[in-house]
Design a protein around this motif. Structure first.
Motif, PDB file in Angstrom:
ATOM      1  N   ILE A 232       0.893  -1.168   0.106  1.00 54.07           N
ATOM      2  CA  ILE A 232      -0.140  -0.098   0.088  1.00 54.07           C
ATOM      3  C   ILE A 232       0.923   1.242  -0.026  1.00 54.07           C
ATOM      4  CG2 ILE A 232      -1.867   1.105   1.235  1.00 54.07           C
ATOM      5  CD1 ILE A 232      -2.665  -1.922   0.597  1.00 54.07           C
ATOM      6  N   ASN A 233       0.939   1.949  -1.099  1.00 54.94           N
ATOM      7  CA  ASN A 233       1.644   3.151  -1.203  1.00 54.94           C
ATOM      8  C   ASN A 233       1.269   4.139  -2.004  1.00 54.94           C
ATOM      9  OD1 ASN A 233       3.972   4.852  -0.787  1.00 54.94           O
ATOM     10  ND2 ASN A 233       5.274   3.950  -2.586  1.00 54.94           N
ATOM     11  N   PRO A 234       0.550   5.258  -1.570  1.00 56.53           N
ATOM     12  CA  PRO A 234       0.659   5.598  -0.343  1.00 56.53           C
ATOM     13  C   PRO A 234      -0.783   4.959   0.522  1.00 56.53           C
ATOM     14  CG  PRO A 234      -0.332   7.232  -1.540  1.00 56.53           C
ATOM     15  CD  PRO A 234       0.079   6.251  -2.364  1.00 56.53           C
ATOM     16  N   LEU A 235      -0.536   4.578   1.633  1.00 55.67           N
ATOM     17  CA  LEU A 235      -1.614   4.731   2.757  1.00 55.67           C
ATOM     18  C   LEU A 235      -1.894   6.220   3.227  1.00 55.67           C
ATOM     19  CD1 LEU A 235      -3.655   2.762   4.533  1.00 55.67           C
ATOM     20  CD2 LEU A 235      -1.821   2.997   6.310  1.00 55.67           C
TER      21      LEU A 235
ATOM     22  N   ALA B 192      -4.846   4.495  -0.745  1.00 55.42           N
ATOM     23  CA  ALA B 192      -4.828   5.396  -1.977  1.00 55.42           C
ATOM     24  C   ALA B 192      -4.458   4.445  -3.278  1.00 55.42           C
ATOM     25  CB  ALA B 192      -4.168   6.762  -1.885  1.00 55.42           C
ATOM     26  N   ASP B 193      -3.343   3.775  -3.078  1.00 58.47           N
ATOM     27  CA  ASP B 193      -2.805   2.950  -4.083  1.00 58.47           C
ATOM     28  C   ASP B 193      -2.333   1.405  -3.560  1.00 58.47           C
ATOM     29  OD1 ASP B 193      -1.635   2.150  -6.737  1.00 58.47           O
ATOM     30  OD2 ASP B 193       0.132   3.204  -6.183  1.00 58.47           O
ATOM     31  N   CYS B 194      -2.343   0.603  -4.410  1.00 58.98           N
ATOM     32  CA  CYS B 194      -2.331  -0.999  -3.948  1.00 58.98           C
ATOM     33  C   CYS B 194      -1.596  -1.785  -5.035  1.00 58.98           C
ATOM     34  CB  CYS B 194      -3.411  -1.353  -3.338  1.00 58.98           C
ATOM     35  SG  CYS B 194      -3.328  -3.067  -2.753  1.00 58.98           S
TER      36      CYS B 194
HETATM   37 MN    MN Z   1       1.788   4.342  -5.486  1.00 57.99          MN
END
Ligand code: MN
Ligand code: GDP
Length: 355
Positions: free
Chosen positions: A178-181, A192-194
């Motif tokens: 997960i980047n970013p949580l 927000a992204d996975c």
């Molecule tokens: Mn990302």
């Protein structure tokens, strides 16, 4: 198998992990409110390469949809975009679940330096926690909350981590990243992204994966030399190595190792071509298939699709024999694609463009 972001988020939503509201689009849809548009390609670093666009008006939305659908990112052009509600981001963190292969256990990794710069972060900014057989999730959630300096979020983080670890094991994942949580301005924790990688070896016990994702199985690809001029594609690790040796003996620089594997189909071979085109120095592609389980006709279909779909594809030097080679030869003849009868002949002709 490397899931696209929306596929990964669908999997998280099924595990009751909060993801932003969004929908997958193939063309401009109705614009209702400010949104973030995200190119659905199987690679990270989209933000830096223009693949993530924030749109606040109908005009911006329509222009961005058109741009993104045409924008190639590291050799991949998206078939769909993910349109999501715009998050009011206060801060970005990194959180992942993966396998520590040395210690043979699952680890949770957390960092305050989430977002697009995470690769540049110092390794001491990452907290690594092993997950025992009977994990104490309260303790883990508290430790992560302390590390991220989010004391008020310990309870929520405990819950997210527990669900992520369960999602990881149930789905035979090798990575959930997960980047970013994000922490939003109204103090919500949202994925927000996975990025999710599922273990291809476990495919036999997951019939539901065919519904979850259309992504091809991973090919075994290793870049050997960024300046290599000859790319290779072979089936089986032994043949792939022998092909590289033959390129080397002809005094050419091999660019990569690529084993398409035994059960390769058209989609996975096409993915292999796309990986190769990311190594920019390549001037020739040597394809060496000695098919047993692999079917030459599947490889031939992928070769034909690649020549049609991939712009700037370097010239191909093909040697192919074994299962269904008669069908493959017919397909390639019809498409006017030449072959050689031996690997030596392939490499000698490749030398004319790649020396
Ligand atoms: Mn990302
Ligand atoms: P990646 O570059 O491929 O990893 O794509 P990400 O989905 O991680 O997006 C990159 C960056 O875009 C994030 O780190 C955020 O800073 C930003 N971003 C993504 N979604 C939103 C959003 O909903 N709102 C805002 N303000 N920024 C976003």
């Amino acid at each position: 198998m490397n899931l696209l972001e929306f596929e990964a988020k669908n999997l998280l939503a099924k595990a009751n992990i909060v993801v932003p509201n969004g929908k997958v689009i193939q063309k401009s849809d109705e614009f209702t409110s400010p949104a973030v548009l995200k190119s659905q390609v199987p690679t990270g670093g989209r933000g830096k390469l223009g693949g993530i666009r924030i749109v606040r008006t109908k005009e911006e939305y329509e222009a961005a949809v058109n741009d993104l659908l045409l924008l190639s990112i590291k050799g991949f052009t998206p078939e769909v975009l993910l349109a999501e509600e715009l998050l009011d981001i206060k801060s970005e963190y990194y959180l992942s679940v993966s396998i520590d292969r040395e210690k043979s256990n699952i680890i949770v990794v957390a960092s305050k330096n989430g977002g697009v710069e995470v690769e540049d972060s110092m390794s001491d900014s990452f907290l690594k926690l092993p997950i025992e057989r009977q994990p104490n999730f309260d303790g883990i959630g508290q430790a992560v909350a302390d590390w991220l300096e989010l004391p008020a979020q310990a309870f929520v983080l405990t819950d997210v981590i527990e669900r992520l670890v369960r999602c990881f094991t149930r789905n035979d994942a090798t990575l959930i990243e997960i980047n970013p949580l994000v922490l939003t301005a109204d103090c919500k924790i949202i994925v927000a992204d996975c990025k999710i990688i599922l273990d291809d070896s476990a495919k036999f016990r997951h019939p539901e994966w065919s519904e979850l994702s259309q992504q091809p199985a991973d090919v075994n690809f290793v870049t050997l030399d960024e300046n290599g001029t000859v790319a290779t594609i072979a089936n089986g690790a032994g043949l792939a190595m022998a092909t590289i040796d033959a390129v080397h003996e002809a005094e050419l620089i091999p660019a990569n190792f690529l084993d398409i594997g035994g059960g390769a189909n058209e989609a996975s071979v096409l993915a292999a071509f796309e990986r190769i085109t990311q190594v920019t120095a390549v001037k020739a592609i040597v394809i060496n298939i000695f098919a047993g389980i692999t079917r030459c006709d599947e490889v031939a279909k992928a070769i034909i699709s690649a020549t049609k779909q991939i712009t700037d594809l370097p010239p191909l030097f093909i040697r192919l024999s074994g299962t269904n080679s008669d069908i493959a030869n017919q397909l390639l003849d019809d498409a006017n694609i030449e072959r050689a009868t031996s690997l030596e002949a392939c490499i000698m002709t490749a030398k004319q463009v790649a020396a």
